[in-house]
Scaffold this motif. Structure first.
Motif, short mmCIF file in Angstrom:
data_model
loop_
_atom_site.label_atom_id
_atom_site.label_comp_id
_atom_site.label_asym_id
_atom_site.label_seq_id
_atom_site.Cartn_x
_atom_site.Cartn_y
_atom_site.Cartn_z
N ALA A 29 0.84 -1.21 0.00
CA ALA A 29 0.00 0.00 0.00
C ALA A 29 0.87 1.26 0.00
O ALA A 29 0.55 2.25 -0.67
N GLU A 30 1.98 1.23 0.72
CA GLU A 30 2.89 2.39 0.73
C GLU A 30 3.45 2.64 -0.66
O GLU A 30 3.64 3.79 -1.06
N ARG A 31 3.73 1.60 -1.41
CA ARG A 31 4.22 1.77 -2.79
C ARG A 31 3.13 2.40 -3.66
O ARG A 31 3.41 3.24 -4.51
N LEU A 32 1.89 1.95 -3.47
CA LEU A 32 0.77 2.54 -4.21
C LEU A 32 0.60 4.02 -3.85
O LEU A 32 0.39 4.86 -4.72
N GLU A 33 0.70 4.32 -2.56
CA GLU A 33 0.52 5.71 -2.12
C GLU A 33 1.65 6.59 -2.65
O GLU A 33 1.41 7.72 -3.09
N ALA A 34 2.87 6.09 -2.65
CA ALA A 34 4.02 6.85 -3.16
C ALA A 34 3.82 7.19 -4.65
O ALA A 34 4.27 8.24 -5.11
N GLY A 35 3.14 6.31 -5.37
CA GLY A 35 2.87 6.56 -6.79
C GLY A 35 1.62 7.37 -7.05
O GLY A 35 1.26 7.63 -8.20
N GLY A 36 0.93 7.77 -5.98
CA GLY A 36 -0.27 8.59 -6.12
C GLY A 36 -1.52 7.81 -6.50
O GLY A 36 -2.54 8.40 -6.85
N TYR A 37 -1.46 6.49 -6.42
CA TYR A 37 -2.60 5.66 -6.82
C TYR A 37 -3.71 5.63 -5.78
O TYR A 37 -4.87 5.43 -6.13
N ILE A 38 -3.33 5.77 -4.51
CA ILE A 38 -4.32 5.67 -3.43
C ILE A 38 -4.23 6.86 -2.49
O ILE A 38 -3.22 7.56 -2.45
N LYS A 39 -5.30 7.04 -1.73
CA LYS A 39 -5.34 8.09 -0.70
C LYS A 39 -4.77 7.54 0.60
O LYS A 39 -4.67 6.31 0.78
N SER A 40 -4.43 8.43 1.51
CA SER A 40 -3.88 7.98 2.80
C SER A 40 -4.88 7.15 3.59
O SER A 40 -4.49 6.40 4.48
N SER A 41 -6.14 7.25 3.26
CA SER A 41 -7.18 6.46 3.95
C SER A 41 -7.20 5.00 3.50
O SER A 41 -7.85 4.16 4.13
N HIS A 73 -11.24 5.18 -1.67
CA HIS A 73 -9.88 5.34 -1.16
C HIS A 73 -8.83 5.32 -2.27
O HIS A 73 -7.63 5.34 -2.00
N VAL A 74 -9.30 5.26 -3.53
CA VAL A 74 -8.40 5.08 -4.68
C VAL A 74 -8.44 6.31 -5.59
O VAL A 74 -9.51 6.82 -5.90
N ASN A 75 -7.26 6.75 -6.03
CA ASN A 75 -7.15 7.85 -6.99
C ASN A 75 -7.19 7.34 -8.42
O ASN A 75 -7.84 7.92 -9.28
N LYS A 76 -6.43 6.28 -8.69
CA LYS A 76 -6.39 5.69 -10.03
C LYS A 76 -6.06 4.21 -9.89
O LYS A 76 -5.34 3.81 -8.98
N PRO A 77 -6.61 3.38 -10.77
CA PRO A 77 -6.48 1.92 -10.63
C PRO A 77 -5.06 1.41 -10.82
O PRO A 77 -4.34 1.84 -11.72
N ALA A 78 -4.68 0.47 -9.94
CA ALA A 78 -3.35 -0.15 -10.02
C ALA A 78 -3.37 -1.45 -9.21
O ALA A 78 -4.29 -1.69 -8.42
N ILE A 79 -2.34 -2.25 -9.43
CA ILE A 79 -2.12 -3.44 -8.62
C ILE A 79 -0.67 -3.39 -8.16
O ILE A 79 0.24 -3.12 -8.95
N SER A 80 -0.46 -3.65 -6.88
CA SER A 80 0.88 -3.79 -6.33
C SER A 80 1.03 -5.25 -5.92
O SER A 80 0.15 -5.82 -5.28
N VAL A 81 2.13 -5.87 -6.35
CA VAL A 81 2.31 -7.31 -6.17
C VAL A 81 3.61 -7.61 -5.43
O VAL A 81 4.63 -6.98 -5.69
N ALA A 82 3.55 -8.58 -4.52
CA ALA A 82 4.77 -9.08 -3.87
C ALA A 82 4.78 -10.60 -3.92
O ALA A 82 3.78 -11.24 -3.57
N THR A 83 5.90 -11.14 -4.38
CA THR A 83 6.14 -12.56 -4.15
C THR A 83 6.92 -12.62 -2.85
O THR A 83 7.74 -11.73 -2.57
N LEU A 108 -4.98 -4.64 -4.46
CA LEU A 108 -5.75 -4.06 -5.56
C LEU A 108 -6.25 -2.66 -5.22
O LEU A 108 -6.86 -2.46 -4.17
N ALA A 109 -5.99 -1.73 -6.10
CA ALA A 109 -6.54 -0.38 -5.98
C ALA A 109 -7.54 -0.23 -7.12
O ALA A 109 -7.17 -0.06 -8.29
N ILE A 110 -8.81 -0.37 -6.80
CA ILE A 110 -9.87 -0.35 -7.80
C ILE A 110 -10.64 0.96 -7.66
O ILE A 110 -11.19 1.24 -6.60
N SER A 111 -10.67 1.75 -8.74
CA SER A 111 -11.29 3.08 -8.65
C SER A 111 -12.75 3.09 -9.08
O SER A 111 -13.48 4.01 -8.73
N GLU A 112 -13.16 2.10 -9.86
CA GLU A 112 -14.55 2.06 -10.33
C GLU A 112 -15.14 0.70 -9.99
O GLU A 112 -14.61 -0.33 -10.41
N PRO A 113 -16.26 0.68 -9.25
CA PRO A 113 -16.87 -0.61 -8.89
C PRO A 113 -17.15 -1.50 -10.09
O PRO A 113 -17.00 -2.72 -10.02
#
Length: 155
Positions: A29-41, A73-83, A108-113
């Protein structure tokens, strides 16, 4: 290409060492937030949702988890993945009393239901490909992992 969501090398972590589901979810989630994909919430919301609606899924050869939360809670759609170097415990989707040893986590950061179902369908199709999932779980090349995930999920 008209991608459903953003997925790039900055959002992928290979062979991550985490001691808990909270640690790996927070990191992604921190990686998504750093890229502006998600809100701090997003992070508090996803951690809270995971308690009530767990997202661990046992696959044939390994476990995965797909933590996500509401689009507000999402600004723009993205997926952050970790193995993960070693699996972490997630509670099982639909059976919260059971656990899953997750080796790959997709935040998953999903912006549209309306797009959530499409994204989940693409993930489920990928999850059924045992050979691809096993290969992905052992990858050490970011370029290769990004290519495989883009090919499988953003068609």
């Amino acid at each position: 290409m008209n991608n459903l969501f953003e997925l790039n090398e900055q959002l992928i972590t290979l062979q991550f060492e985490a001691s808990s589901r909270e640690e790996v979810t927070t990191y992604l989630a921190e990686r998504l937030e750093a890229g502006g994909y998600i809100k701090s919430s997003y992070l508090p919301a996803v951690l809270e949702r995971e308690k009530t609606y767990p997202t661990g899924l046992p696959l044939a050869t390994l476990g995965v988890a797909i933590p996500h939360t509401d689009p507000e809670h999402v600004n723009k759609p993205a997926i952050s993945v970790a193995t993960l170097k070693e699996p972490v415990v997630f509670h099982k989707m639909g059976s919260p009393d059971e656990t899953v040893q997750a080796k790959i986590v997709f935040v998953l950061a999903i912006s549209e239901p309306s797009k959530q179902l499409v994204m989940l369908e693409k993930l489920m199709t990928l999850f059924r490909k045992e050979e691809v999932m096993t290969k992905l779980s052992h990858m050490t090349s970011y370029e290769e992992a990004t290519h495989v995930l883009q090919q499988e999920l953003n068609q």
